[in-house]
Design a protein around this motif. Structure first.
Motif, PDB file in Angstrom:
ATOM      1  N   ALA A  58      84.528   8.760  49.111  1.00 53.83           N
ATOM      2  CA  ALA A  58      84.140  10.095  49.575  1.00 53.83           C
ATOM      3  C   ALA A  58      82.688  10.404  49.246  1.00 53.83           C
ATOM      4  N   ASP A  59      82.081  11.188  50.111  1.00 56.21           N
ATOM      5  CA  ASP A  59      80.759  11.753  49.865  1.00 56.21           C
ATOM      6  C   ASP A  59      80.936  13.024  49.045  1.00 56.21           C
ATOM      7  N   PRO A  60      80.454  13.062  47.810  1.00 59.62           N
ATOM      8  CA  PRO A  60      80.675  14.254  46.972  1.00 59.62           C
ATOM      9  C   PRO A  60      79.970  15.500  47.494  1.00 59.62           C
ATOM     10  N   ALA A  61      78.936  15.319  48.327  1.00 66.76           N
ATOM     11  CA  ALA A  61      78.200  16.482  48.829  1.00 66.76           C
ATOM     12  C   ALA A  61      78.953  17.216  49.926  1.00 66.76           C
ATOM     13  N   THR A  62      79.756  16.490  50.716  1.00 64.42           N
ATOM     14  CA  THR A  62      80.409  17.102  51.871  1.00 64.42           C
ATOM     15  C   THR A  62      81.927  16.973  51.853  1.00 64.42           C
ATOM     16  N   SER A  63      82.482  16.199  50.921  1.00 62.48           N
ATOM     17  CA  SER A  63      83.923  15.908  50.851  1.00 62.48           C
ATOM     18  C   SER A  63      84.422  15.144  52.074  1.00 62.48           C
ATOM     19  N   THR A  64      83.519  14.491  52.794  1.00 60.04           N
ATOM     20  CA  THR A  64      83.904  13.587  53.873  1.00 60.04           C
ATOM     21  C   THR A  64      84.301  12.254  53.255  1.00 60.04           C
ATOM     22  N   ALA A  65      85.380  11.647  53.766  1.00 64.07           N
ATOM     23  CA  ALA A  65      85.901  10.432  53.133  1.00 64.07           C
ATOM     24  C   ALA A  65      86.316   9.406  54.175  1.00 64.07           C
ATOM     25  N   VAL A  66      86.434   8.159  53.716  1.00 62.66           N
ATOM     26  CA  VAL A  66      87.053   7.085  54.489  1.00 62.66           C
ATOM     27  C   VAL A  66      88.160   6.477  53.643  1.00 62.66           C
ATOM     28  N   ILE A  67      89.139   5.896  54.311  1.00 61.05           N
ATOM     29  CA  ILE A  67      90.192   5.127  53.652  1.00 61.05           C
ATOM     30  C   ILE A  67      90.029   3.682  54.070  1.00 61.05           C
ATOM     31  N   ILE A  68      90.059   2.766  53.105  1.00 55.34           N
ATOM     32  CA  ILE A  68      89.831   1.349  53.374  1.00 55.34           C
ATOM     33  C   ILE A  68      91.084   0.549  53.023  1.00 55.34           C
ATOM     34  N   ASP A  69      91.582  -0.217  53.986  1.00 54.61           N
ATOM     35  CA  ASP A  69      92.684  -1.178  53.827  1.00 54.61           C
ATOM     36  C   ASP A  69      93.963  -0.563  53.246  1.00 54.61           C
ATOM     37  N   PRO A  70      94.511   0.476  53.895  1.00 48.05           N
ATOM     38  CA  PRO A  70      95.747   1.088  53.393  1.00 48.05           C
ATOM     39  C   PRO A  70      96.973   0.228  53.679  1.00 48.05           C
ATOM     40  N   ALA A  72     101.019   8.429  49.192  1.00 44.57           N
ATOM     41  CA  ALA A  72     100.255   8.663  47.966  1.00 44.57           C
ATOM     42  C   ALA A  72      98.776   8.861  48.284  1.00 44.57           C
ATOM     43  N   LEU A  73      98.261   8.116  49.267  1.00 45.24           N
ATOM     44  CA  LEU A  73      96.870   8.314  49.684  1.00 45.24           C
ATOM     45  C   LEU A  73      96.683   9.691  50.313  1.00 45.24           C
ATOM     46  N   LEU A  74      97.633  10.112  51.131  1.00 45.81           N
ATOM     47  CA  LEU A  74      97.554  11.437  51.739  1.00 45.81           C
ATOM     48  C   LEU A  74      97.560  12.538  50.671  1.00 45.81           C
ATOM     49  N   SER A  75      98.384  12.359  49.646  1.00 45.89           N
ATOM     50  CA  SER A  75      98.429  13.343  48.564  1.00 45.89           C
ATOM     51  C   SER A  75      97.102  13.405  47.820  1.00 45.89           C
ATOM     52  N   LEU A  76      96.506  12.238  47.589  1.00 44.70           N
ATOM     53  CA  LEU A  76      95.206  12.192  46.913  1.00 44.70           C
ATOM     54  C   LEU A  76      94.154  12.926  47.741  1.00 44.70           C
ATOM     55  N   VAL A  77      94.125  12.622  49.037  1.00 49.78           N
ATOM     56  CA  VAL A  77      93.149  13.248  49.932  1.00 49.78           C
ATOM     57  C   VAL A  77      93.322  14.767  49.940  1.00 49.78           C
ATOM     58  N   LYS A  78      94.562  15.217  50.031  1.00 48.79           N
ATOM     59  CA  LYS A  78      94.829  16.656  50.062  1.00 48.79           C
ATOM     60  C   LYS A  78      94.442  17.318  48.747  1.00 48.79           C
ATOM     61  N   ASP A  79      94.792  16.658  47.633  1.00 45.60           N
ATOM     62  CA  ASP A  79      94.492  17.209  46.319  1.00 45.60           C
ATOM     63  C   ASP A  79      92.991  17.366  46.100  1.00 45.60           C
ATOM     64  N   LYS A  80      92.210  16.421  46.615  1.00 44.65           N
ATOM     65  CA  LYS A  80      90.762  16.456  46.424  1.00 44.65           C
ATOM     66  C   LYS A  80      90.047  17.288  47.479  1.00 44.65           C
ATOM     67  N   GLY A  81      90.765  17.707  48.513  1.00 44.20           N
ATOM     68  CA  GLY A  81      90.131  18.506  49.554  1.00 44.20           C
ATOM     69  C   GLY A  81      89.237  17.704  50.474  1.00 44.20           C
ATOM     70  N   TYR A  82      89.538  16.411  50.646  1.00 38.59           N
ATOM     71  CA  TYR A  82      88.706  15.558  51.492  1.00 38.59           C
ATOM     72  C   TYR A  82      89.091  15.708  52.966  1.00 38.59           C
ATOM     73  N   ILE A  83      88.122  15.496  53.825  1.00 39.86           N
ATOM     74  CA  ILE A  83      88.348  15.331  55.254  1.00 39.86           C
ATOM     75  C   ILE A  83      88.103  13.859  55.579  1.00 39.86           C
ATOM     76  N   ALA A  90      95.742  13.492  61.673  1.00 39.66           N
ATOM     77  CA  ALA A  90      95.481  14.313  62.857  1.00 39.66           C
ATOM     78  C   ALA A  90      96.301  15.594  62.804  1.00 39.66           C
ATOM     79  N   GLU A  91      97.539  15.483  62.317  1.00 32.95           N
ATOM     80  CA  GLU A  91      98.398  16.662  62.200  1.00 32.95           C
ATOM     81  C   GLU A  91      97.938  17.597  61.091  1.00 32.95           C
ATOM     82  N   GLU A  92      97.488  17.014  59.974  1.00 29.64           N
ATOM     83  CA  GLU A  92      97.204  17.814  58.789  1.00 29.64           C
ATOM     84  C   GLU A  92      95.803  18.404  58.774  1.00 29.64           C
ATOM     85  N   GLN A  93      94.825  17.647  59.320  1.00 29.76           N
ATOM     86  CA  GLN A  93      93.450  18.132  59.218  1.00 29.76           C
ATOM     87  C   GLN A  93      92.845  18.475  60.581  1.00 29.76           C
ATOM     88  N   GLY A  94      93.631  18.303  61.662  1.00 28.61           N
ATOM     89  CA  GLY A  94      93.145  18.666  62.985  1.00 28.61           C
ATOM     90  C   GLY A  94      92.076  17.742  63.520  1.00 28.61           C
TER      91      GLY A  94
END
Length: 320
Positions: free
Chosen positions: A47-59, A77-88, A113-117
């Protein structure tokens, strides 16, 4: 750059000792390394700490070959992490078409797509078509089930943004011809090219693999500055040590048992070929390849409603 660590069931989000965790800067990512123990796979949320934009690699998508049951515990578990951290999540990145675990890329894409639009595109190297064509024929997979399943095909050395961070797709052939690494700040997510120093490197005996190419890819990685961190795609810890997601370029050059600075190409190729000839095929080889050339999409159901994967019989020369 910041790593994080906590516990989840059957997958471990790990970090490194505090002295190896420098303060966050606008140019370095926050990295969450998530270990899936059944297949020995490292998954990453970067994730980029300045914008909370993130990528997921090799799930990883969980699969039990004994029961044929597919589960989504690791991906959830990855989805929960992303949601907890507020990442897009802006992208889902694959380093290659894996032969040892099933990707959760399409499942995550749908859920996100469902969760973050926003439907994050799935990216992979531009040579994935070679792999798809080969294995679609081997497993009789209809073209419509694997064509255009990846949204982004990266060119060699193509750059892209993760928020305010710049990333580069690096072609690292050898393990597979389509293999990429992703350089984000002073970090390279190298997939199945380099492993921990006490394991060395990945096998090169898959179709399109090449020990010579892997040596060159390894040297490309180890020509980076000493402090750059190489984040591996797998770890299979010997002697009870903990799983380790990264070591530095300097540590690889000094300690990697296959590719340290004292190993020349001819020696590496001879060793790698001899070693690969003795390796058993990955346990989930056939299931993984059939799913992963589809980007993790499920096979279309048959008339009876079943979704089928093909497994070749081994007859040991017998025919009747």
């Amino acid at each position: 750059m910041q790593t994080t660590h906590s516990k989840v069931s059957r997958h471990t989000i790990r970090g490194r000792a505090p002295y190896r965790t420098p303060a966050i800067t606008s140019k370095e990512p926050t990295i969450h390394d998530v270990f899936e123990s059944k297949t020995g796979t490292w998954q990453y949320v970067v994730a980029d700490p300045a914008t909370s934009t993130a990528v997921i690699i090799d799930p990883v998508l969980d699969y039990d070959p004994a029961t044929q049951v597919v589960r989504t515990d690791s991906a959830d578990a990855l989805l929960s992490l992303v949601k907890d951290k507020g990442y897009i999540v802006d992208r889902i990145l694959e380093t290659h078409a894996h032969a040892d675990h099933i990707t959760a890329a399409t499942y995550l894409q749908k859920r996100l797509a469902e969760e973050q639009g926003h439907r994050p595109p799935i990216g992979i190297g531009k040579r994935i078509g070679q792999v798809q064509n080969l294995f679609s024929q081997r497993y009789s997979i209809p073209r419509e089930e694997y064509e255009n399943v990846f949204d982004k095909l990266f060119d060699d050395d193509e750059t892209f943004n993760i928020g305010e961070l710049q990333a580069t797709a690096i072609h690292l052939p050898g393990h597979t011809p389509d293999h990429l690494g992703y350089k984000i700040g002073d970090n390279v997510f190298c997939g199945d090219s380099l492993f921990h120093a006490d394991i060395g490197t990945a096998r090169c005996d898959f179709p399109g693999g090449s020990a010579n190419d892997l040596y060159k890819s390894g040297r490309k990685l180890l020509s980076l500055p000493d402090h750059v961190k190489i984040w591996t795609g797998h770890d299979y810890p010997p002697d009870g040590r903990d799983s380790v997601p990264w070591i530095s370029v300097k540590e690889h050059r000094e300690q990697n048992k296959h590719l340290n600075d004292n190993v020349m190409e001819e020696e590496f190729v001879a060793f790698r070929k001899e070693r690969d000839a003795k390796l058993a095929e990955p346990k989930l080889l056939h299931q993984s390849l059939q799913m992963n050339i589809r980007a993790g999409r499920l096979p279309k159901p048959t008339e009876s409603g079943h979704r089928m994967l093909h497994l070749p019989l081994k007859l040991n020369g017998l025919e009747w």
